[in-house]
Design an enzyme around this catalytic site. Sequence first.
Site: not given
Ligand code: ADP
Ligand code: ADP
Length: 666
Positions: A116, A200, A235, A292
């Site tokens: 990130k 952040e 989250h 992805r």
């Molecule tokens: P991950 O890799 O676990 O998906 P993200 O950076 O996409 O991490 O953040 C996941 C969730 O955390 C976001 O969808 C949001 O709900 C919350 N989040 C992330 N960054 C912030 C922020 N700066 N302020 C408030 N909520 C945040």
């Molecule tokens: P984010 O990473 O922002 O939460 P998604 O909501 O698309 O994005 O979540 C995808 C996540 O689901 C992957 O990061 C992983 O941890 C989890 N995952 C991996 N493989 C599988 C699977 N076969 N079925 C369901 N979930 C999976």
Amino acid sequence: MFNKILIANRGEIACRVIKTARSIGIVTVAVYSEADADARHVRMADEAVLIGPPAAGESYLVAERILAVAKKTGAEAIHPGYGFLSENEDFADACEREGIVFIGPPASAIRAMGLKSASKALMEKAQVPLTPGYHGDNQDPAFLASQADAIGYPVLIKASAGGGGKGMRRVDAAADFEAALASCKREARNAFGDDDVLVEKYILQPRHIEIQVFGDTHGNCVYLFERDCSVQRRHQKVLEEAPAPGMTPERRAAMGKAAVEAAKAVGYVGAGTVEFIATQDGKFYFMEMNTRLQVEHPVTEMITGLDLVEWQLRVASGEPLPLSQEQLEINGHAMEARIYAEDPERGFLPSTGRLVHLSPPPVTDFVRVDTGVEQGDEISPHYDPMIAKLIVWGEDRRQALDRMRQALAQYRIVGVSNNVDFLARLVAVPSFANAQLDTGLIEREHALLFPPAGDVPAEVWLLAALAELLREQRLAQKKAVRSADPDSPWHTFDGWRLNGRAGRRLMFRAGEVAQDVGVAVVAGGYWLTLGAQQILARGSLGADSELQAQIGERRLRAAVVASNERRHVFFEGRAWPLAVVDTLHVGGAGEEVASGLCAPMPGKVVALMVEPGARVEKGAPLLVLEAMKMEHTISAPRKGVVKAFRFAPGDQVSDGAELLDFEGVE
Ligand code: ADP
Ligand code: ADP
Ligand code: MG
């Protein structure tokens, strides 16, 4: 186009990819672990190869083994799905070395977006708006604390290598920073083997809005509009929809442009998602890019009429994008709900077990169910506990929401705890219905989402009783047909007895509440007695445990699914997990000792059915014990008084343990 591809994943996404591949004439190879030998994706694929034991680290994550299978089976390309190896740049590199196409972006793009902090630095250069914060290399706690002061509280500490909502800490005051940093780093080290963090600004009441992008190898890159994934728990996304409510064409164009710039900055090819955090007044900041196919891609497919997996396959085989930005259009509104084997009442704890009964809503042009399991399959502890994704489409949000409500009301799952009832409540919450979205919605609406268990409505007890009687009748008829003399009066189950009309009692239990239903058989139905109420009931049991009932004046539709002693009543969009209490065994399975009643086998106390001190009749249920996955009712051996219970619900008892003090009376 490819002739044969391998899918390096399992569950619903493996099935999803196989479906599209088959539709365009591509032969598919599945891989599977020992736990998935009979899984749906294995049954669906043209070929399937075992790659190792259940643990993902010894099967779905072993790159060499998967590549070896691809070579042996002659697969030209590998689709990684999501999770597992999908964002693993070394795997993408290894594919290239072996001359196999990785259906995804170039390894360099995965690497650039993998951390990130590094990706934020890149985006800064590409002039993509960023959440204010520090994403540099200096990890000195005192320095990070000074950065937090400069950003202004509240701040969010994020593991740079994080994902899946893990490795994040919100900090509201400087005094808490040091401890939060230490704990965040600990979690990051354990989960991702890398404890670098960024700090952040914590955006208050934010929305999660992400843009689907697509690039090809000819230098084209488009965006397929946005998805709103604000409804989250810990989250993690629970409900997703497209388009985002309240989005204006100008903001959509601005976010689309920023996302395409982000993708272009890393030479992106294939399907990707740029995630933004958005404020209520419409500002948006880059959070991360997922390199992805995303879990929630179907909502984009529903509003664009496109098949994103088909686009992935075309792009990976070298074709240009099928459509240009100007040719892309939004049609209607789509919503997705993730159906999980988990227990919302217990902090969304994953649940495992066999899907004894699985009946999704009927699939139509507007209702789609993506799943990797069927009735009878196992939700194992080895993988993600997702059962399915339910996706609906409507002309507008209102219609999509109505269809989602209806579809959730029809979803029936027995065998594992699941979030269907929770989702049904969630889509009915006024703030969600009115599209007042932000990532705190589930926490804020806690009172509406987790209502106290409450009383079981009279209809539910009556439906359970009616279904029980109809089921007995059906069994009796089956037996009669099999036996030599089908007309024998001994086989009929319409209450015919030598001494006239039969009266009996059925007893059900919901938690610790027991309910008696009196039964008298009459022509074509039953007189049911519930408390002071007497009501005529009749009906028929259909396939799939459907129950058509006439209760008094009302015609009701429900389903009553039996699983051991459980009777799951699905009625008016809710599930009531009742249990039938076996009152036929007077004295129960419990053996009486001098003054108490004993456990017939080792087990767990599930419920106490009376208050200590209660005077009870012979046969009254006193305590329910669960042993060997079955419930056993300990009943009063005769008329008497329950002096005291020796155990509480949840307690483990050993074989022969004295359960309660009972005193018989004349
Ligand atoms: P991950 O890799 O676990 O998906 P993200 O950076 O996409 O991490 O953040 C996941 C969730 O955390 C976001 O969808 C949001 O709900 C919350 N989040 C992330 N960054 C912030 C922020 N700066 N302020 C408030 N909520 C945040
Ligand atoms: P984010 O990473 O922002 O939460 P998604 O909501 O698309 O994005 O979540 C995808 C996540 O689901 C992957 O990061 C992983 O941890 C989890 N995952 C991996 N493989 C599988 C699977 N076969 N079925 C369901 N979930 C999976
Ligand atoms: Mg994310």
